[in-house]
Scaffold this motif. Structure first.
Motif, PDB file in Angstrom:
ATOM      1  N   GLU A 450      92.711 101.473  -2.003  1.00  0.00           N
ATOM      2  CA  GLU A 450      93.361 101.244  -1.022  1.00  0.00           C
ATOM      3  C   GLU A 450      91.633 101.038  -0.018  1.00  0.00           C
ATOM      4  O   GLU A 450      90.870 101.328  -0.128  1.00  0.00           O
ATOM      5  N   CYS A 451      91.575 100.284   0.942  1.00  0.00           N
ATOM      6  CA  CYS A 451      90.510  99.701   1.931  1.00  0.00           C
ATOM      7  C   CYS A 451      90.639 100.388   3.440  1.00  0.00           C
ATOM      8  O   CYS A 451      91.227  99.864   4.060  1.00  0.00           O
ATOM      9  N   PRO A 452      89.843 101.460   2.896  1.00  0.00           N
ATOM     10  CA  PRO A 452      89.575 101.929   4.803  1.00  0.00           C
ATOM     11  C   PRO A 452      89.577 101.378   5.640  1.00  0.00           C
ATOM     12  O   PRO A 452      89.568 101.567   6.689  1.00  0.00           O
ATOM     13  N   ASP A 453      88.220 100.301   5.569  1.00  0.00           N
ATOM     14  CA  ASP A 453      87.918  99.334   6.854  1.00  0.00           C
ATOM     15  C   ASP A 453      89.326  98.598   7.170  1.00  0.00           C
ATOM     16  O   ASP A 453      89.110  98.083   8.081  1.00  0.00           O
ATOM     17  N   CYS A 454      89.425  97.743   5.909  1.00  0.00           N
ATOM     18  CA  CYS A 454      90.374  96.956   6.424  1.00  0.00           C
ATOM     19  C   CYS A 454      92.493  97.013   5.948  1.00  0.00           C
ATOM     20  O   CYS A 454      93.232  95.943   6.570  1.00  0.00           O
ATOM     21  N   ASP A 455      92.570  98.169   5.738  1.00  0.00           N
ATOM     22  CA  ASP A 455      93.974  98.418   4.739  1.00  0.00           C
ATOM     23  C   ASP A 455      94.733  97.580   3.785  1.00  0.00           C
ATOM     24  O   ASP A 455      95.358  97.817   3.164  1.00  0.00           O
ATOM     25  N   TYR A 456      93.380  96.887   2.799  1.00  0.00           N
ATOM     26  CA  TYR A 456      93.165  96.202   1.767  1.00  0.00           C
ATOM     27  C   TYR A 456      94.383  96.954   0.877  1.00  0.00           C
ATOM     28  O   TYR A 456      93.369  97.544   0.473  1.00  0.00           O
ATOM     29  N   VAL A 457      95.303  95.993   0.630  1.00  0.00           N
ATOM     30  CA  VAL A 457      95.674  96.905  -0.936  1.00  0.00           C
ATOM     31  C   VAL A 457      95.632  96.076  -1.770  1.00  0.00           C
ATOM     32  O   VAL A 457      96.074  95.113  -1.642  1.00  0.00           O
ATOM     33  N   THR A 490      84.528  97.016  -4.863  1.00  0.00           N
ATOM     34  CA  THR A 490      84.581  96.578  -4.061  1.00  0.00           C
ATOM     35  C   THR A 490      85.865  96.002  -3.476  1.00  0.00           C
ATOM     36  O   THR A 490      86.372  96.112  -4.264  1.00  0.00           O
ATOM     37  N   CYS A 491      85.916  96.041  -2.086  1.00  0.00           N
ATOM     38  CA  CYS A 491      86.948  95.297  -1.314  1.00  0.00           C
ATOM     39  C   CYS A 491      87.009  93.954  -1.416  1.00  0.00           C
ATOM     40  O   CYS A 491      85.784  92.926  -1.197  1.00  0.00           O
ATOM     41  N   LYS A 492      88.634  93.073  -2.470  1.00  0.00           N
ATOM     42  CA  LYS A 492      88.312  92.097  -2.370  1.00  0.00           C
ATOM     43  C   LYS A 492      88.516  91.153  -1.084  1.00  0.00           C
ATOM     44  O   LYS A 492      87.762  90.282  -0.455  1.00  0.00           O
ATOM     45  N   ASN A 493      88.830  91.771   0.058  1.00  0.00           N
ATOM     46  CA  ASN A 493      89.007  91.373   1.729  1.00  0.00           C
ATOM     47  C   ASN A 493      88.165  91.018   2.228  1.00  0.00           C
ATOM     48  O   ASN A 493      87.705  89.879   2.790  1.00  0.00           O
ATOM     49  N   CYS A 494      87.803  92.500   2.566  1.00  0.00           N
ATOM     50  CA  CYS A 494      86.020  92.191   3.331  1.00  0.00           C
ATOM     51  C   CYS A 494      85.065  92.739   3.056  1.00  0.00           C
ATOM     52  O   CYS A 494      83.794  93.095   3.773  1.00  0.00           O
ATOM     53  N   GLY A 495      84.819  93.153   2.085  1.00  0.00           N
ATOM     54  CA  GLY A 495      83.605  93.419   1.039  1.00  0.00           C
ATOM     55  C   GLY A 495      83.471  95.028   1.212  1.00  0.00           C
ATOM     56  O   GLY A 495      82.593  95.157   0.719  1.00  0.00           O
ATOM     57  N   SER A 496      83.721  95.770   1.994  1.00  0.00           N
ATOM     58  CA  SER A 496      83.674  97.362   2.110  1.00  0.00           C
ATOM     59  C   SER A 496      83.281  97.559   0.570  1.00  0.00           C
ATOM     60  O   SER A 496      84.038  97.832  -0.441  1.00  0.00           O
ATOM     61  N   GLU A 497      82.192  99.052   0.194  1.00  0.00           N
ATOM     62  CA  GLU A 497      82.422  98.824  -0.167  1.00  0.00           C
ATOM     63  C   GLU A 497      83.000 100.645  -0.555  1.00  0.00           C
ATOM     64  O   GLU A 497      83.490 101.435  -1.063  1.00  0.00           O
TER      65      GLU A 497
HETATM   66 ZN    ZN Z   1      88.630  95.770   3.029  1.00  0.00          ZN
END
Ligand code: ZN
Ligand code: ADP
Ligand code: ZN
Length: 740
Positions: A450-457, A490-497
């Motif tokens: 789960e990405c804490p920045d954009c909630d992408y799962v 990294t997050c596929k959606n927003c690139g967050s690490e």
């Molecule tokens: Zn993200």
């Protein structure tokens, strides 16, 4: 009717035709082409296979000449009369077509030509020139490795073994080159003899039955003596000696010349039971046949023949063993009758437990269901008098049932995997040199990315489920379709690490426990750890011998195992089954806790069970804690009745699958509309709606639910509508009757 004179055989073909075709029985086959025999027949310009379903006189006004049967495929009858009835019943009840029924009921190897077993054996012809060897070494290392193997040891090897060790492509290439010679080796197959029984020796002595066991046995004998169909539930807590009662009942039947089928949910997980049956039944029923999915074709054929010709009169196995070609069946036992493994999830989608009841009906036998946590359907049938019932309420030798403690995970540190109480108790057992088992029905390491920045799962590209992280291999895997990929950083959606892994699986539990208790010897049993053959036997063996302190595993180890030295069982996450979108969620949670608890304290010491949950007040958890089946049953039946769920109504799900979600919707809706009018008065409908897992292997899945009192008329109607319904080519659909 037996064959007398120039008669006609009606043949149900294995493929293609749903209707039976008539053939003349040629003189050389008179007396041999019997009801239930597998035959070759001419069909247009080719040859087809089928089974004789009827033998009759030619019709008086028959104007054209019937073609004769070509040949008999084998001497033994493939279908006894009761099996034939069973096939027809399955076809109509499950609405799945005769072909898939025959394919399940008659093993492929029996439908085929195979006779005695001859396996391909390979040896080295020894005439590859040196430069060719050099070339293989560089270009085709597997082929080279095979030759190396023969250079070390020139004795011939079975091709299957060589293929498994190297590769079939490599050995085939060498055969083609002439470097390997093929020969046939005829083998008498006895491999199943001990493949599955437990190594430890089991006493062949009968126990003296205790009072409750004796009473149950007397009930069963009474039913057996009627020599008529009956269905009986043996409801006994785990470790109450049910198996002992089954064995007595089987002995009695075998001594009287009858035959028995013993069904277990998963044969490979019951080596102890197989060992026990083997030593206790001795030669009473001839050889004990163990029927399981790892049999080679040859072993399967030999076992099948032994059953068909009466050499063996007792068979133990999973699901498909209910179709054993035994005659004179007087007893069919379904152990752990509540188990979902009895339901086959491909066509024909049958429940082996229900089929066992029907088979018993067709052959006038007793069907004996056993469980510590019977299914609601079965309990309901004992309440309404369809089945009779015996209960065993105490464990053997007065061992007490374990104490169940609840650990409320809402009061633990966020993300904690092991509650403090469970940690304490594991430590305590280690100090006392006692054993613990930890269950978690989720393999892998962590569940959700789960990405804490954009909630992408992160989800599987082919299925609507999140991927599980397998840390050791640093891969993410889909547990539905098997998709695998490198674990993302990294997050596929927003690139967050700042990505996070949430949830836990058996691998993480293993790692945590190892960290907390460095001195502990830990074994793990799940589909990942068990992918190598025999691994599970080694782990189980070590655990039994006391070489391991803690066994961590998925539900696969919750079944039927009996470890006397286990005094603690932890159920890491009781909520997984509780929150399933399934009307059986409560029932399954209740069963899981009771079954898992049954693994504790089978020896001298009383056991303890720690159930970790975030919903400690949920009804199934509370009832399981108090071990109050009756109260749970009442509550759950009320609930089911309110919503018209089984056992009050039958459920049929029609499943529509298509890669294009709009088409799936469109055709499901259209079909449902047509069905609605036709089914008014005999079924209620719900849907179409997306399946709980909406997409599997790129197919979008839509379900239409039918609730009814009688299945067959509804299935017949649905098939009739379906026949004239213009379905898009890309959409497939099927019926799932009594879904699980
Ligand atoms: Zn993200
Ligand atoms: P269940 O099938 O109900 O789990 P089992 O039949 O496996 O129970 O019995 C549990 C254990 O008790 C087994 O080790 C079995 O050998 C033993 N046992 C069963 N019946 C008796 C008996 N009457 N006297 C002594 N031991 C028994
Ligand atoms: Zn997938």
């Amino acid at each position: 009717m037996e064959n007398n004179g120039a008669s006609v055989a009606k043949v149900a073909l294995f493929s293609g035709f749903e209707k039976e075709l008539s053939y003349a029985i040629p003189p050389e086959l008179v007396g041999k082409a019997k009801l239930g025999a597998i035959v070759k027949v001419p069909l247009r310009n080719t040859s087809a296979r089928g089974v004789i379903t009827q033998i009759c006189e030619p019709e008086q006004n028959q104007t054209f000449k019937l073609k004769p049967l070509d040949a008999l495929v084998r001497e033994e009858k493939a279908l006894t009369p009761d099996l034939l009835n069973l096939c027809l019943w399955m076809r109509d009840y499950y609405g799945c077509g005769a072909q898939s029924v025959f394919e399940s009921v008659i093993p492929a190897v029996v439908r085929g030509d195979k006779g005695e077993l001859s396996l391909k054996e390979l040896s080295y012809a020894g005439d590859l020139p040196a430069e060719e060897l050099e070339r293989l070494k560089k270009r085709a290392p597997k082929q080279y490795a095979i030759i190396e193997r023969f250079l070390k040891d020139p004795s011939p090897v079975l091709k299957s073994a060589l293929d498994a060790e190297f590769s079939a492509a490599a050995s085939n290439a060498l055969i083609k080159k002439g470097a390997l010679k093929e020969a046939k080796r005829v083998i008498r197959r006895g491999a199943y003899e001990d493949a599955l029984s437990c190594a430890e020796s089991v006493s062949a002595q009968d126990h003296v039955l205790n009072a409750e066991q004796s009473a149950a046995f007397a009930d069963i004998c009474g039913l057996l003596d009627k020599r008529a169909f009956g269905a009986h539930l043996l409801y006994g807590v785990t470790g109450s000696g049910k198996t002992e009662v089954y064995i007595r009942a089987m002995k009695r039947v075998l001594k009287e010349g009858g035959s028995c089928i013993f069904l277990v949910p998963e044969i490979s997980l019951t080596p102890q039971t197989v060992g026990r049956l083997r030593s206790r039944l001795g030669d009473l029923g001839g050889k004990l046949v163990v029927w399981h999915s790892h049999l080679s074709d040859g072993e399967r054929l030999d076992s099948w023949k032994e059953l068909a010709n009466g050499e063996a009169r007792v068979v133990v196995g999973a699901r498909s063993c209910v179709f054993a070609p035994l005659e004179n069946i007087r007893l069919i036992i379904v152990d752990e009758e509540h188990d979902g493994a009895y339901k086959q999830d491909k066509a024909p989608r049958y429940s082996a437990r229900d089929v066992a009841i029907l088979r018993a009906k067709f052959c006038g036998a007793l069907c004996l269901l056993g469980s510590a946590t019977p299914s609601l359907e079965t309990l309901y049938n004992t309440k309404n008098g369809k089945y009779t019932l015996s209960k065993i309420s105490k464990r053997i030798d007065g061992c007490t049932l374990p104490t169940v403690l609840l650990a409320d995970m809402r009061h633990e540190r966020g993300g904690a995997v092991l509650s403090r109480i469970l940690q304490d108790k594991i430590g305590d057992r280690l100090e006392k040199s006692e054993q613990s088992i930890l269950f978690l029905n989720r393999r892998g390491y962590a569940k959700i990315f789960e990405c804490p920045d954009c909630d992408y799962v992160e989800v599987c590209p082919h299925c609507a489920v999140s991927l599980t992280w397998h840390r050791k291999e640093d891969k993410v895997k889909c547990h539905i379709c098997g998709f695998e990929a490198r674990a993302p950083l990294t997050c596929k959606n927003c690139g967050s690490e700042r990505v996070k892994w949430k949830g836990h699986g058996t691998q993480k539990v293993e790692e945590l426990v190892a960290k907390l208790f460095p001195q502990a010897r830990i074994g793990r049993m799940d589909a990942d750890a068990m992918n190598r053959k025999d691994n599970y036997r080694k782990v189980l063996g070590d655990f039994r011998l006391g070489k391991l302190d803690i066994l961590i595993g998925t539900q696969m180890i919750a079944k039927g195992l009996d470890f006397p030295r286990v005094t603690l069982v932890g159920l890491i996450d009781a909520d997984i089954s509780l929150h399933m979108p399934d009307f059986r969620a409560a029932e399954r949670t209740y069963q899981l806790i009771v079954q898992v608890a049954g693994r504790a304290g089978r020896g001298d010491g009383a056991g303890e069970v720690v159930v970790q949950t975030r919903a400690p007040d949920a009804a199934p958890i509370q009832y399981a804690k108090r071990d109050d089946m009756e109260a749970f049953l009442e509550a759950e039946l009320t609930h089911r009745e309110e919503f018209n769920y089984p056992p009050f109504r039958r459920v049929i799900i029609q499943v529509f699958k298509c890669k294009n979600p709009e088409k799936a919707d469109f055709y499901a809706e259209h079909f449902a509309k047509e069905a609605e009018a036709a089914l008014s008065g005999i079924a209620e409908m719900r849907g179409p709606s997306a399946a709980p897992i909406e997409k599997i292997e790129d197919f979008y899945i839509r379900n239409v639910w039918y609730f009814c009192h009688a299945v067959r008329p509804v299935v017949a109607k649905l098939l009739q509508i379906r026949k004239d319904f213009k379905m898009d080519e890309e959409v497939t659909d099927y019926l799932d009757v009594d879904p699980f």
